[in-house]
Structure formats: structure tokens, C-alpha cells
Design a protein around this motif. Structure first.
Motif, PDB file in Angstrom:
ATOM      1  N   GLY A   1      -6.635   1.573   1.173  1.00 44.32           N
ATOM      2  CA  GLY A   1      -5.388   2.099   1.659  1.00 44.32           C
ATOM      3  C   GLY A   1      -4.242   0.988   2.242  1.00 44.32           C
ATOM      4  O   GLY A   1      -4.754  -0.100   2.335  1.00 44.32           O
ATOM      5  N   SER A   2      -3.381   1.151   2.268  1.00 46.97           N
ATOM      6  CA  SER A   2      -2.174   0.379   2.714  1.00 46.97           C
ATOM      7  C   SER A   2      -1.049   1.036   3.347  1.00 46.97           C
ATOM      8  O   SER A   2      -0.679   2.321   2.884  1.00 46.97           O
ATOM      9  CB  SER A   2      -1.679  -0.544   1.460  1.00 46.97           C
ATOM     10  N   VAL A   3      -0.530   0.607   4.631  1.00 50.46           N
ATOM     11  CA  VAL A   3       0.931   0.903   4.867  1.00 50.46           C
ATOM     12  C   VAL A   3       1.770   0.670   4.159  1.00 50.46           C
ATOM     13  O   VAL A   3       1.751  -0.509   3.395  1.00 50.46           O
ATOM     14  CB  VAL A   3       1.105   0.201   6.400  1.00 50.46           C
ATOM     15  N   GLY A   4       2.805   1.424   3.914  1.00 48.22           N
ATOM     16  CA  GLY A   4       3.673   1.304   2.577  1.00 48.22           C
ATOM     17  C   GLY A   4       4.432  -0.177   2.437  1.00 48.22           C
ATOM     18  O   GLY A   4       4.336  -0.885   3.339  1.00 48.22           O
ATOM     19  N   GLY A   5       5.097   0.001   1.414  1.00 44.17           N
ATOM     20  CA  GLY A   5       6.114  -1.430   1.027  1.00 44.17           C
ATOM     21  C   GLY A   5       6.058  -1.811  -0.340  1.00 44.17           C
ATOM     22  O   GLY A   5       6.841  -2.710  -0.525  1.00 44.17           O
ATOM     23  N   ARG A   6       5.192  -1.153  -1.093  1.00 47.11           N
ATOM     24  CA  ARG A   6       5.030  -1.783  -2.437  1.00 47.11           C
ATOM     25  C   ARG A   6       5.712  -0.901  -3.494  1.00 47.11           C
ATOM     26  O   ARG A   6       5.900  -1.336  -4.543  1.00 47.11           O
ATOM     27  CB  ARG A   6       3.727  -1.804  -3.013  1.00 47.11           C
TER      28      ARG A   6
END
Length: 325
Positions: free
Chosen positions: A206-211
């Protein structure tokens, strides 16, 4: 607020203090696919695969097409992992919760692990030293209890990360690669079908958004992501309706799930009847993955069905969840 939103909110408080929230990520681990050395005798008649963030379940129906029993070693391969200062090797024994049922009866399995470093199998050397193959608190305790010459040798050979401090070698992390398979002996009865079920806890990334925002979509990185997850225009339009450009990715999070489909090509002929169900969890989330003829079952689940299916690529699933006001 759902559990993910609470967790994501905590991550966002940290991310807002940094210029690149997309770096707050963890890698997904692609698990799946019962493997067998190419067999022209055992056919895979049916595979039903259910994937969610909480659990993966797969049901197989195999048929031995010969007039003799076939006993063989079957394996459920897990991904190799290399220790590093920034990535933890999963403890499959504790975290995977792998379960196997054959013809309705639970069966035991063996988790086989080997350690490799620069092309050499170092498993027995590590076991002779009394060291676990996977890093962590237990590894750190045991390795630093070794006599000084042994600790110094591990550090000198660059098998570990550590330092010589005040005349003593202190070791923090290993640097070798761990390969893991779930294995068992299986008898396929002559001329009969055999039902096998597996289930386990997936290792989601997972990743905190931004891509995924519009400002990123001309970049090679985004184009690679779009191909990997087969993001259609409708998916991106739904994403844009739910996000705010000014938030710079701080109003959503990505969840990544992987499953290794390609071992299904090792059985005799194609998979006669294949069914995949993906559960995105939160009905407000959006999901994207590569598949033909995907249809919505309800507010959470999507289905793909194929006949005479030969998988040529593994499955990557992207789920985007949004922070609710």
C-alpha cells in the motif's frame, strides 16, 4: 469511519510533513498458484479464486487421467525475499495462516525455507550457528550472542549489517535472500477427481496517495502503472470525481494485491473452468485489474469467468480507498 480510513488518517498526518507522500509505501507480495513440474497426466478441471484484503481462498478440482495412482510433491511457491535495511522479510510461519483441505479434510504441510547469498546456499551454515533464516528480534538476539570471531566473520563476509563498536561486533540485520515454499506429498487417485482448497492471509502492499493524479499521467511511471493494473478511462474518471487536486494525494490511499496465476499453466492442458472473484472491501472504493469479461456482482465484488484458460500473466489488483470527511 472504516478501519482502513483510520489507519490512513494516521499515515496522512505523517505524510503532510514530507514532500513526497507516495514514498510512504510497502511492497505487495505476490503469492499463489499450486505448482507442479509440467504434468501431462493430471488435469486442472476447475479453479475458483477469491481475493480480498483479508483472505485469499482458492479451490481446485484435479483429475488423474491415467489408470494408476500418481504420487508427487506439490508446492505452493512463495516469493523470494532479500533482507535489507529498508524492507522486512515476512515471517511466513506466523503471518501467512496457510490452510489446506483435501476432499474436505484438513491436511498438514511443510514450510520449506532456504537461505542464499551470492549464489551460494548458506542454510546449513546458519542453522549450525543457531540462527533463524528470517531477521527480526530473535535473529538479533541470537546473532549477538555468538562468539566474537563468528560475528566478525559474518560482518567481514558482508552477510550482515553491523559495526565494530568499542572492540565488539554488533549486528543489526542479515543481507541474504530467503526462498520459501509450502510443500506436501499428494496422491492423485487413478481415473478420479480430487478437490483441494487453500486459504491464507495475503501480504497486501500500500501507499498513501500521490501517484495517480492528472498531473502525473504523462509520466513513464504512471504509464507503467496503468498497464500493470489495466486502468481504464472510467476508473480514472471515478478517481478524479473523488479527489481534490489541492490535496496532493493526501485524500486517498492505494492497496496492492498480487496473486501468481501462471503456475496454473503447468497442468495437463488449460484450466477447463476458471472463476475469479475480487472483493474490494469498502463499497466506496474503486478497483482495477487486468481481466477479460469482468462483471460486477454487487457493490463490493467483481467476477471474471473463463473456459479453457491458460494464464500467461500474474494478477495485480489496485484498490483505491478515499478519506471520508
Amino acid at each position: 469511519m472504516p478501519r482502513f480510513a483510520l489507519r490512513l488518517a494516521a499515515l496522512l498526518l505523517l505524510a503532510l510533513a514530507r514532500p513526497a507522500p507516495a514514498n510512504d509505501s510497502m511492497a505487495a507480495i505476490g503469492i499463489g498458484g499450486l505448482a507442479l513440474v509440467r504434468s501431462e497426466a493430471v488435469r486442472l478441471d476447475r479453479q475458483e479464486l477469491f481475493i480480498s484484503r483479508e483472505r485469499v481462498r482458492v479451490e481446485y478440482l484435479f483429475t488423474n487421467t491415467t489408470d494408476r495412482d500418481i504420487e508427487t510433491l506439490v508446492a505452493f511457491p512463495l516469493p523470494d525475499f532479500t533482507h535489507s535495511p529498508v524492507e522486512r522479510v515476512p515471517d511466513y510461519r506466523r503471518e501467512l495462516d496457510f490452510r489446506t483441505v483435501v476432499e474436505g479434510r484438513p491436511v498438514t504441510y511443510e514450510l520449506v525455507q532456504r537461505a542464499h547469498f551470492k549464489g551460494q546456499d548458506i542454510t546449513e551454515r546458519l542453522r549450525a550457528l543457531g540462527l533463524p533464516l528470517v531477521g527480526g528480534e530473535e535473529f538479533e538476539r541470537r546473532v549477538n550472542d555468538l562468539p566474537e570471531p563468528q560475528r566478525a566473520a559474518l560482518l567481514r563476509e558482508e552477510l550482515v549489517i553491523g559495526a565494530l563498536e568499542q572492540g565488539r561486533t554488533n549486528i543489526d540485520e542479515p543481507l541474504w535472500t530467503v526462498s520459501t515454499s509450502v510443500t506436501r506429498r499428494q496422491v492423485f487417485p487413478a481415473g478420479r477427481s480430487l478437490a483441494v482448497q487453500h486459504s491464507y492471509v495475503p501480504f497486501a502492499g500500500g501507499s498513501v496517495g500521490g501517484r495517480l493524479g492528472p498531473a502525473r499521467r504523462a509520466s513513464p511511471e504512471f504509464q507503467a502503472l496503468r498497464a500493470r493494473y489495466c486502468m481504464e478511462d472510467g476508473f480514472l474518471a471515478a478517481f478524479d470525481r473523488r479527489t481534490r487536486p489541492a490535496a496532493r494525494g493526501a485524500d486517498y490511499g492505494e492497496i496492492w494485491l498480487q496473486y501468481r496465476l501462471t503456475p496454473g499453466a503447468n497442468w495437463a492442458g488449460p484450466i477447463r473452468d476458471f472463476r475469479l472473484v475480487v472483493d474490494k472491501g469498502d463499497p466506496a472504493a474503486i478497483v482495477s485489474f487486468c481481466g477479460e469479461g469482468v462483471r460486477r456482482l454487487d457493490a463490493r465484488r467483481f467476477e471474471m469467468r473463463r473456459t479453457d484458460f491458460t494464464p500467461t500473466r500474474d494478477l495485480d489488483i489496485l484498490i483505491v480507498e478515499f478519506v471520508r470527511p
